[in-house]
Design a protein around this motif. Structure first.
Motif, mmCIF file in Angstrom:
data_model
loop_
_atom_site.group_PDB
_atom_site.id
_atom_site.type_symbol
_atom_site.label_atom_id
_atom_site.label_comp_id
_atom_site.label_asym_id
_atom_site.label_seq_id
_atom_site.Cartn_x
_atom_site.Cartn_y
_atom_site.Cartn_z
ATOM 1 N N ASN A 32 25.113 33.585 61.782
ATOM 2 C CA ASN A 32 24.162 32.512 62.034
ATOM 3 C C ASN A 32 22.938 32.995 62.803
ATOM 4 O OD1 ASN A 32 25.729 30.546 60.714
ATOM 5 N ND2 ASN A 32 26.987 30.291 62.533
ATOM 6 N N SER A 33 23.132 33.897 63.714
ATOM 7 C CA SER A 33 22.006 34.437 64.469
ATOM 8 C C SER A 33 22.362 35.828 64.968
ATOM 9 C CB SER A 33 21.630 33.550 65.655
ATOM 10 O OG SER A 33 22.624 33.578 66.646
ATOM 11 N N ILE A 50 15.330 37.200 69.037
ATOM 12 C CA ILE A 50 16.438 36.651 68.277
ATOM 13 C C ILE A 50 15.940 36.242 66.907
ATOM 14 C CG2 ILE A 50 16.077 34.299 69.139
ATOM 15 C CD1 ILE A 50 19.156 34.001 69.158
ATOM 16 N N ILE A 52 17.214 33.814 63.680
ATOM 17 C CA ILE A 52 18.171 32.765 63.359
ATOM 18 C C ILE A 52 18.123 32.488 61.861
ATOM 19 C CG2 ILE A 52 18.810 30.360 63.803
ATOM 20 C CD1 ILE A 52 17.341 30.684 66.524
ATOM 21 N N SER A 53 19.304 32.469 61.264
ATOM 22 C CA SER A 53 19.419 32.191 59.826
ATOM 23 C C SER A 53 18.566 33.140 59.006
ATOM 24 C CB SER A 53 19.035 30.733 59.515
ATOM 25 O OG SER A 53 19.890 29.845 60.194
#
Length: 121
Positions: A32-33, A50, A52-53
């Motif tokens: 997911n991340s 980070i 994400i997706s």
């Protein structure tokens, strides 16, 4: 069930570049991340970047414009390209990921072992 293995740290002169890699392996259903944190001596661990997706990115203000996070979904690998490095970037860099595993089907947060980045002045 899941391992995160980092590589790419080392010693570099100020203004130089390094590329960190973090490969996830194990019973992975979905990532997911994935992100990078760092911890300098005597300081708290902080978020660096980070993703994400696989598409949405976020960066610490201190690294915006210098660092780039990217991800290879086929290899379950995240990269951190670090340019224009400064002595204050010196820290242990940790990979972090939110991963959903199979058998059991559940989401957990995982950490790598860390890789040292040292920037000389």
């Amino acid at each position: 069930q899941v391992q995160l293995v980092e590589s790419g740290g080392g010693l570099v002169q100020g203004g130089g570049s390094l590329r960190l890699s973090c490969a996830a392996s194990g019973r992975i259903f979905r990532i997911n991340s994935m992100g990078w944190y760092r911890q300098a001596p005597g300081k708290q661990r902080e978020l660096v970047a980070i993703i994400i997706s696989g598409t949405t990115t976020n960066y610490a203000d201190s690294v915006k414009g210098r660092f780039t996070i990217s991800r290879d979904n086929a290899k379950n690998t995240v990269y951190l390209q670090m340019n224009s490095l400064k002595p204050e970037d010196t820290a242990v860099y940790y990979c972090n990921a939110d991963i959903m595993t199979v058998v059991p089907l559940r989401e957990d947060n995982y950490w790598g072992q860390g890789t040292q980045v040292t920037v000389s002045s």
